[in-house]
Design a protein around this motif. Sequence first.
Motif, short mmCIF file in Angstrom:
data_model
loop_
_atom_site.label_atom_id
_atom_site.label_comp_id
_atom_site.label_asym_id
_atom_site.label_seq_id
_atom_site.Cartn_x
_atom_site.Cartn_y
_atom_site.Cartn_z
N GLU A 32 -8.60 0.59 -21.98
CA GLU A 32 -9.20 1.55 -21.06
C GLU A 32 -9.71 2.72 -21.89
N TYR A 61 -7.71 3.67 -8.21
CA TYR A 61 -6.70 4.27 -9.07
C TYR A 61 -7.23 5.01 -10.30
N SER A 71 -0.67 8.87 -7.89
CA SER A 71 -1.71 7.90 -7.54
C SER A 71 -1.81 7.63 -6.04
N ASP A 88 1.45 3.77 -1.96
CA ASP A 88 1.03 3.76 -3.37
C ASP A 88 -0.34 3.08 -3.46
N ASP A 89 -1.01 3.30 -4.58
CA ASP A 89 -2.37 2.75 -4.70
C ASP A 89 -2.36 1.26 -4.98
N SER A 90 -1.38 0.79 -5.75
CA SER A 90 -1.41 -0.64 -6.10
C SER A 90 -0.03 -1.11 -6.52
N VAL A 104 1.30 -3.91 -9.24
CA VAL A 104 0.79 -4.77 -10.29
C VAL A 104 1.87 -5.81 -10.64
N ARG A 105 2.88 -5.37 -11.36
CA ARG A 105 4.00 -6.29 -11.66
C ARG A 105 5.06 -6.23 -10.57
N GLY A 106 5.10 -5.12 -9.85
CA GLY A 106 6.09 -4.96 -8.78
C GLY A 106 7.35 -4.25 -9.23
N THR A 107 7.48 -4.04 -10.54
CA THR A 107 8.74 -3.45 -11.02
C THR A 107 8.87 -1.98 -10.61
N THR A 108 7.75 -1.24 -10.62
CA THR A 108 7.82 0.18 -10.25
C THR A 108 8.18 0.31 -8.77
N ASP A 140 -6.71 -2.16 -17.71
CA ASP A 140 -5.52 -2.77 -18.26
C ASP A 140 -4.69 -3.42 -17.15
P1 AMP Z 1 3.95 -2.09 -11.44
O1 AMP Z 1 3.77 -2.76 -10.10
O2 AMP Z 1 5.37 -1.84 -11.79
O3 AMP Z 1 3.25 -2.88 -12.53
O4 AMP Z 1 3.27 -0.67 -11.39
C1 AMP Z 1 2.26 -0.37 -10.52
C2 AMP Z 1 1.87 1.07 -10.64
O5 AMP Z 1 1.18 1.30 -11.87
C3 AMP Z 1 0.89 1.45 -9.52
O6 AMP Z 1 1.57 2.27 -8.64
C4 AMP Z 1 -0.23 2.20 -10.17
O7 AMP Z 1 -0.17 3.56 -9.83
C5 AMP Z 1 -0.01 2.05 -11.65
N1 AMP Z 1 -1.13 1.29 -12.23
C6 AMP Z 1 -1.88 0.34 -11.67
N2 AMP Z 1 -2.82 -0.13 -12.52
C7 AMP Z 1 -2.66 0.55 -13.66
C8 AMP Z 1 -3.33 0.55 -14.92
N3 AMP Z 1 -4.35 -0.25 -15.16
N4 AMP Z 1 -2.89 1.40 -15.89
C9 AMP Z 1 -1.84 2.21 -15.65
N5 AMP Z 1 -1.16 2.26 -14.48
C10 AMP Z 1 -1.55 1.45 -13.50
#
Ligand code: AMP
Length: 477
Positions: A11, A259, A300, A362-364, A366-370, A404
């Motif tokens: 990025e 995002y 976000s 939340d905006d998205s 991705v892996r779900g861990t957050t 990313d």
């Molecule tokens: P996770 O689901 O644990 O992978 O984290 C998701 C969180 O990471 C989302 O709440 C977004 O705010 C943030 N996120 C999503 N895409 C990106 C990215 N490309 N780079 C950095 N943070 C991101």
Amino acid sequence: MLIPSDKLREECGVVAIYGHPEASKLAYLSLYALQHRGQESAGIAASNGEQLQLHKAMGLVSDIFTADVLALIPGSLAIGHTRYSTTGDSALLNAQPIMVECNKGKIALAHNGNLTNAAEVRSHLDQAGSIFQTTSDTEVVVHLIARSREQTLGDAMADSLRRIEGAFSLVMLTPDRIFAARDPRGFRPLVMGRISGQAAHRADTIVFASETCAFDLIGATYEREVKPGELVIVGPEGVHSRFYSAQQPQSSCIFEHVYFSRPDSIVFGKAVQQTRDAMGRQLALESPVDADIVVPVPDSGVTAALGFSYQSGIPIQFGLIRNHYVGRTFIEPEQRVRDFGVKLKLNPVRNVLEGKRVVLIDDSIVRGTTSRKIVRMVRESGAKEVHMRVSCPPTISPCYYGVDTPSKNQLIAANKSVDEIREYIGADSLAYLSLEGLRKAAGDGEEHSYCTACYTGKYPTNIVGVEDIAPAMAAGD
Ligand code: AMP
């Protein structure tokens, strides 16, 4: 030659300044405003009309560019770059701008995006005798320019840009000119602005940046986007524009609105704050929930949460507080603290959450861990119910155009149903914004159309030579 797919996770932000006595300082300030686009390395190249000077280093913009360093890159023209890459080859070698001396003179180039035919072009160039020093796509462009048979740099650049595919918003510096170009599909943003000449003898300063928030900090007025397929050349003869490529269906990155961009920017001609607010409202219409408070995941999720709250009539409360001062290094306790990494960034506010039915926005995912950790923290702080609402559709496919995202096997929505994700993150309910809802909120079809490959798996370009790409996913199958 195959490119490992994680090499494409890069990025970046780019800036360019033409015609200002303190060009490198303005480039520095613009990069400072674009720090969110990449935090790993940054660089500025400047020209005093004859010589180009470059400084780049690993780290944050404000750490790299001290007053002493900026004094070493004088001149009235400058370009800058800030980069984030998850790969092992994120070292200084791949930091940008890339500066070379070639048969067309000295040039420096900075690039945001990823080329989807880089492996193919690189292997042709390799066979023809080019010697590469980095693994970056940007160097491919530099070699193409150097090898072009065209006589002028403008023609050589146009010729080179026609040979590459994928996402690129580029700025290039020569001793007396700035070149700015965008790929024919307009994946990544690039805007042009102007600072009026303050003295009678001084002409306007022309500026380019990935996002308009960079202009606000340096007092530049936003004029327009660099259009998809356009090459703008700024030099002693003024500003000239040409289209180096035939029109292609536009596919600007919708995730910039979800995002990536700063909410105070205008991206693809639309104010990000407004599109995120519209996403939140649309989400409330599509997936309402009976709850006491709306809680954004900061930062976000904040704007979408405002929209969700407005539309649903459920009050918004800041039940999670973000520590903005999380640095790169910290000392972890030896005894394991549960969810330490997330707690470092986000702390739940017990007296806001206790006994409440909470809608987390939340905006998205991705892996779900957050999300899993956040839901657990909110529950442990006494919330009675935790409902998760996400302001984009499930992310099912990696991005090959400069965002990313991890490989498909790490994307939770590529491997689990919405209900399985709900169970994994431990929420009482989970809903995502629909693709149609997202498109509507981002104004798709009005003036722009968007790339939504991360939600559909349909890529608008052929993706050649990437390790984990399934052939059926390419070119919109
Ligand atoms: P996770 O689901 O644990 O992978 O984290 C998701 C969180 O990471 C989302 O709440 C977004 O705010 C943030 N996120 C999503 N895409 C990106 C990215 N490309 N780079 C950095 N943070 C991101």
